[in-house]
Design an enzyme around this catalytic site. Structure first.
Site, PDB file in Angstrom:
ATOM      1  N   ASP A  52       0.822  -1.208   0.000  1.00  0.00           N
ATOM      2  CA  ASP A  52       0.000   0.000   0.000  1.00  0.00           C
ATOM      3  C   ASP A  52       0.859   1.262   0.000  1.00  0.00           C
ATOM      4  O   ASP A  52       2.077   1.210   0.201  1.00  0.00           O
ATOM      5  CB  ASP A  52      -0.906   0.023   1.239  1.00  0.00           C
ATOM      6  CG  ASP A  52      -2.040  -0.981   1.155  1.00  0.00           C
ATOM      7  OD1 ASP A  52      -2.466  -1.302   0.028  1.00  0.00           O
ATOM      8  OD2 ASP A  52      -2.501  -1.452   2.219  1.00  0.00           O
ATOM      9  N   TYR A 111       6.920 -10.169   6.693  1.00  0.00           N
ATOM     10  CA  TYR A 111       6.781  -8.728   6.885  1.00  0.00           C
ATOM     11  C   TYR A 111       7.409  -8.330   8.213  1.00  0.00           C
ATOM     12  O   TYR A 111       7.296  -9.058   9.197  1.00  0.00           O
ATOM     13  CB  TYR A 111       5.306  -8.316   6.878  1.00  0.00           C
ATOM     14  CG  TYR A 111       4.683  -8.248   5.508  1.00  0.00           C
ATOM     15  CD1 TYR A 111       4.646  -7.048   4.799  1.00  0.00           C
ATOM     16  CD2 TYR A 111       4.131  -9.381   4.911  1.00  0.00           C
ATOM     17  CE1 TYR A 111       4.069  -6.976   3.538  1.00  0.00           C
ATOM     18  CE2 TYR A 111       3.558  -9.321   3.649  1.00  0.00           C
ATOM     19  CZ  TYR A 111       3.529  -8.112   2.973  1.00  0.00           C
ATOM     20  OH  TYR A 111       2.958  -8.050   1.723  1.00  0.00           O
TER      21      TYR A 111
END
Length: 245
Positions: A52, A111
């Site tokens: 994003d 992540y």
């Protein structure tokens, strides 16, 4: 024509996310523009994940068909870096099978999320960590993650616009206290829903602040309702760290 993959890193601060969009600056867009300058034709790339706006990457994986068989993988890497802006860097290029697709062939995505808990703000890190000047109970947070590991319906931790199957598998979540008041939350899984990692981080912070008991995580997960969870952690603390395939 050979197929190649590339490991790239980028500073997401000045991108409107990874995925190409008209009239805005995206990671996919600047890479495809660079490849067009190199090969004099439009080259379309595929990626292991679509980050994003504001999210960074240390180890995003892309793949594309190279129309010049004479170029070595090192030639391709050097040419890409010569044509890319300074907030994107190609770390490695290597050949892959002709049917390789980074989205579907990757078996693990990792992540990293960084939280700075110091009382004083660090202006040099403001785009790269979530400054949260409060003490977090990491032991409580570590207890909470045990309810998230494994295969579950993660509806409570997805963004409302994500219509994909909410059942996902998280292999492991680690929470580490680093130097200089930094906290690292490392999340490993096969694939993730949109904003899932950031939504999980926000919920873990609730536990770390002792606003939620660790067992609350199980309740939120089983509710399968986004409104049962916490908010969303800021994008700039998140890094697409690595993939395995």
């Amino acid at each position: 024509m050979k197929r190649v993959a590339a490991v790239i890193e980028y500073d997401g601060s000045n991108f409107f996310g990874y995925q190409g969009q008209p009239d805005v600056r995206t990671v996919q867009g600047v890479i495809e523009d660079a490849l067009e300058r190199i090969f004099k034709q439009r080259i379309y790339i595929q990626a292991a994940g679509r980050t994003d706006t504001g999210v960074h990457a240390n180890g995003q994986l892309i793949a594309f068909n190279c129309p010049n068989d004479r170029m070595t993988t090192e030639d391709i890497r050097n040419a890409m870096n010569a044509n890319l802006p300074d907030d994107v860097y190609v770390k490695e290029v290597f050949e892959v099978p002709v049917n390789f697709h980074p989205r579907f062939d990757v078996t693990k995505r990792i992540y990293h999320y960084f939280i700075l808990t110091s009382r004083q703000k660090n202006v040099f890190l403001r785009k790269y960590v979530w400054w949260f000047p409060y003490e977090l109970d990491l032991d409580a947070m570590r207890k909470a993650v045990k309810y998230l590991e494994g295969t579950h319906d993660f509806t409570s931790f997805k963004t409302g616009s994500d219509e994909r199957d909410p059942v996902r598998t998280i292999y492991r979540i680690r929470i580490l206290r680093l130097k200089n008041d930094l906290v690292l939350i490392r999340v490993e899984g096969r694939s993730f829903l949109r904003r899932m990692v950031r939504n999980i981080v926000a919920a873990l912070v609730k536990v770390g602040l002792k606003q939620w008991e660790p067992e609350k995580m199980k309740e939120v997960l089983e509710a399968r309702d986004r409104s049962a969870a916490a908010g969303t952690a800021p994008a700039h603390g998140l890094y697409f760290y690595k993939v395995l395939f």
